[in-house]
Design an enzyme around this catalytic site. Structure first.
Site, PDB file in Angstrom:
ATOM      1  N   THR A   1      -7.568 -13.712 -10.819  1.00 57.90           N
ATOM      2  CA  THR A   1      -6.987 -14.946 -10.296  1.00 57.90           C
ATOM      3  C   THR A   1      -6.228 -14.640  -9.015  1.00 57.90           C
ATOM      4  O   THR A   1      -5.456 -13.693  -8.945  1.00 57.90           O
ATOM      5  CB  THR A   1      -6.052 -15.576 -11.355  1.00 57.90           C
ATOM      6  OG1 THR A   1      -6.837 -15.807 -12.522  1.00 57.90           O
ATOM      7  CG2 THR A   1      -5.452 -16.880 -10.868  1.00 57.90           C
TER       8      THR A   1
ATOM      9  N   CYS B   1       5.080   6.904   2.702  1.00 59.92           N
ATOM     10  CA  CYS B   1       4.431   7.452   1.510  1.00 59.92           C
ATOM     11  C   CYS B   1       4.601   8.966   1.453  1.00 59.92           C
ATOM     12  O   CYS B   1       4.572   9.558   0.393  1.00 59.92           O
ATOM     13  CB  CYS B   1       2.952   7.121   1.526  1.00 59.92           C
ATOM     14  SG  CYS B   1       2.646   5.404   1.890  1.00 59.92           S
TER      15      CYS B   1
HETATM   16  N1  PLP Z   1      -3.251   2.308   5.895  1.00 60.16           N
HETATM   17  C1  PLP Z   1      -2.299   2.490   6.805  1.00 60.16           C
HETATM   18  C2  PLP Z   1      -2.648   3.016   8.146  1.00 60.16           C
HETATM   19  C3  PLP Z   1      -0.960   2.185   6.490  1.00 60.16           C
HETATM   20  O1  PLP Z   1      -0.010   2.371   7.412  1.00 60.16           O
HETATM   21  C4  PLP Z   1      -0.665   1.682   5.203  1.00 60.16           C
HETATM   22  C5  PLP Z   1       0.748   1.414   4.808  1.00 60.16           C
HETATM   23  O2  PLP Z   1       1.632   2.208   5.065  1.00 60.16           O
HETATM   24  C6  PLP Z   1      -1.709   1.493   4.288  1.00 60.16           C
HETATM   25  C7  PLP Z   1      -2.988   1.811   4.669  1.00 60.16           C
HETATM   26  C8  PLP Z   1      -1.454   0.937   2.926  1.00 60.16           C
HETATM   27  O3  PLP Z   1      -1.275  -0.444   2.974  1.00 60.16           O
HETATM   28  P1  PLP Z   1      -0.527  -1.235   1.788  1.00 60.16           P
HETATM   29  O4  PLP Z   1       0.910  -0.830   1.859  1.00 60.16           O
HETATM   30  O5  PLP Z   1      -0.761  -2.670   2.083  1.00 60.16           O
HETATM   31  O6  PLP Z   1      -1.193  -0.812   0.515  1.00 60.16           O
END
Ligand code: PLP
Length: 386
Positions: A238, A326
Site C-alpha cells: 500500500t 552512513c
Molecule cells: N545514494 C546516495 C548517493 C546517497 O547520498 C544516499 C543517502 O545518503 C542514498 C543513496 C540513500 O538514500 P536514502 O537515504 O533515501 O535511502
C-alpha cells in the site's frame, strides 16, 4: 530548540513547509487506500498520479516509467538486483565504481555471494570514473553498469552521458544513483541516456522514507518486493500517500527554484572555502574544482582528526559531517577519499560541509570565525605536530 547552523544537507534536508502542508491532508482527511474502487479512493489515486507526473517531469521521464520506493536505498537495490536476476541468462558481470554509496556497494557485495562477478573501477584524483577503464572492463558477460551521478561525500559529478554511450554500444544496461543530483541540478534521463535512475525525497526538501526508481520502457527487470498489484505490478505494498504527495510537491518546487538556489548556494560554498583556506594553512580541497554539486565542500585538514573538529563544531552549534552519515561512527577512513588517492592519515582529517537553501552568509561567516581556532587548538595537541 536552539538554532543549529545546519551544514549537512547531503545527509538530509529539512522538509519544506509547503511540502509538509501538501502532505498534511493525506494522514487523516484523505486517508483512502488508492487501490480501492470508491470515489474517495479514486481521489487518492488521482493525487498519486499527479505526484508521479511531477517526479517524471523533474527527470524528463514518462509517468509510467516511475515506480515509488521507500527511498534511495530501495531504488538502488531494486535497480541492481532486479536487472541482475532478470538478465542472469545473458551474463553475471556487473560494473560499478569504488566511490559509490553503500546502498550500491553493499548490494553489489551481496550479489557476489549469489554468484555475480562485480568489477569496482577506479577514479582519478577528482573522483571522475576512468572512461577507458570502463570501456575495457566490459565483457560479453556484462549485464549492468551502475555509476552514481554525483558523489555524496565530495560532490563530483560524473560524465554519465559519455558512459552511457559506451554502455549502449555494447548493449549493457546503465543505472545511475542520482540521489544527490535530482532536485539540485538538471538531471534528465534522456540527456544522460540511462536505463535506470534512483532518487530520494529527503535530499531535496521532500520527506524521508520516499523515493523513486526510473525504469526506461523495455528494460528487463525483476520485481524486488512481491505482494499485491501496486505500481504496475513492480513494487507491492500500500502506497505511502503522504510521502508520495510530498515527493511530488518537492519536485514541483525544485523545478521552479533549483536554478536560483544552485547559484546562491555555490556562492556560499565558495565563500566558505575561501574563508577557511585564507585562515587555515595545510588544507586540501577534495572533489572536482568545477564539476561538483553546488552545495558540497569537502576538505582535509592536515594533522587533525575530522571527528575532533566535528565535536568542537558541534559545541558551537554547527552541524557538519566527516564523510557520509552512513559511514560516520566507523573508524575506517572514507572509501571515497581513499579511492581518490588521499593517504589514510589525511583522510581521517576530512570535513564535509553541505549547504542548503536555508543557509545564510552569516552561517558561513560563523564557521569561518570558529573553525580556525578549533584547528589551531587541535593541532597544538596533535602528536603529528604543527
Ligand atoms: N545514494 C546516495 C548517493 C546517497 O547520498 C544516499 C543517502 O545518503 C542514498 C543513496 C540513500 O538514500 P536514502 O537515504 O533515501 O535511502
Amino acid at each position: 530548540m536552539s538554532r543549529v547552523i545546519y551544514l549537512d544537507h547531503n545527509a538530509t534536508t529539512p522538509t519544506d513547509t509547503r511540502v509538509v502542508e501538501a502532505m498534511g491532508t493525506y494522514f487523516n482527511e484523505q486517508y483512502a487506500n488508492p487501490s480501492s474502487i470508491y470515489k474517495f479512493a479514486q481521489e487518492a489515486n488521482e493525487a498519486k498520479e499527479i505526484a508521479r507526473d511531477k517526479v517524471a517531469q523533474i527527470i524528463g521521464a514518462k509517468p509510467n516509467e516511475i515506480v515509488f520506493t521507500s527511498g534511495g536505498t530501495e531504488a538502488d537495490n531494486f535497480a541492481i538486483k532486479g536487472v541482475a536476476f532478470a538478465n542472469r541468462n545473458k551474463g553475471n558481470h556487473i560494473i560499478t565504481s569504488k566511490i559509490e554509496h553503500p546502498a550500491v556497494l553493499n548490494t553489489c557485495k551481496w550479489l557476489e555471494k549469489q554468484g555475480f562477478e562485480i568489477t569496482y573501477i577506479g577514479v582519478d584524483k577528482y573522483g571522475i570514473v576512468d572512461l577507458d577503464e570502463l570501456a575495457s572492463t566490459i565483457t560479453d558477460k556484462t549485464i549492468l553498469i551502475t555509476i552514481m551521478h554525483a558523489n555524496n561525500e565530495i560532490g563530483t559529478i560524473e560524465p554519465i552521458s559519455e558512459m552511457t554511450k559506451i554502455a549502449k554500444q555494447k548493449g549493457v544496461y546503465f543505472h545511475t544513483d542520482a540521489v544527490q543530483t535530482v532536485g539540485k541540478i538538471t538531471t534528465d534521463v534522456n540527456e544522460l541516456g540511462v536505463d535506470l535512475l534512483s532518487l530520494s525525497g529527503h535530499k531535496f526538501y521532500g520527506p524521508k522514507g520516499i523515493g523513486a526508481i526510473y525504469i526506461r520502457k523495455g528494460t528487463k527487470i525483476d520485481s524486488f518486493i512481491h505482494g499485491g498489484h501496486h505500481e504496475y505490478n513492480r513494487r507491492a505494498g500500500t502506497e505511502n500517500m503522504p510521502g508520495i504527495v510530498g515527493l511530488g510537491k518537492a519536485c514541483e518546487i525544485a523545478i521552479k527554484e533549483r536554478e536560483t538556489d544552485e547559484k546562491r548556494i555555490k556562492i556560499l560554498r565558495d565563500r566558505l572555502y575561501n574563508g577557511i583556506a585564507a585562515a587555515i594553512p595545510d588544507i586540501i580541497l577534495n572533489g572536482h574544482p568545477k564539476h561538483r554539486i553546488a552545495g558540497t565542500l569537502n576538505i582535509c585538514v592536515k594533522y587533525v582528526e575530522g571527528e575532533s573538529m566535528l565535536l568542537n563544531l558541534d559545541l558551537e552549534g554547527i552541524a557538519a559531517s566527516s564523510g557520509s552519515a552512513c559511514a560516520s561512527g566507523s573508524l575506517e577512513p572514507s572509501h571515497v577519499l581513499l579511492a581518490i588517492g588521499v593517504a589514510p592519515e589525511l583522510a581521517h582529517g576530512s570535513l564535509r560541509f553541505s549547504m542548503g537553501h536555508n543557509n545564510t552568509e552569516a552561517d558561513i561567516d560563523r564557521v569561518i570565525e570558529v573553525l580556525p581556532p578549533i584547528v589551531k587548538k587541535l593541532r597544538a595537541m596533535s602528536p603529528f605536530g604543527k
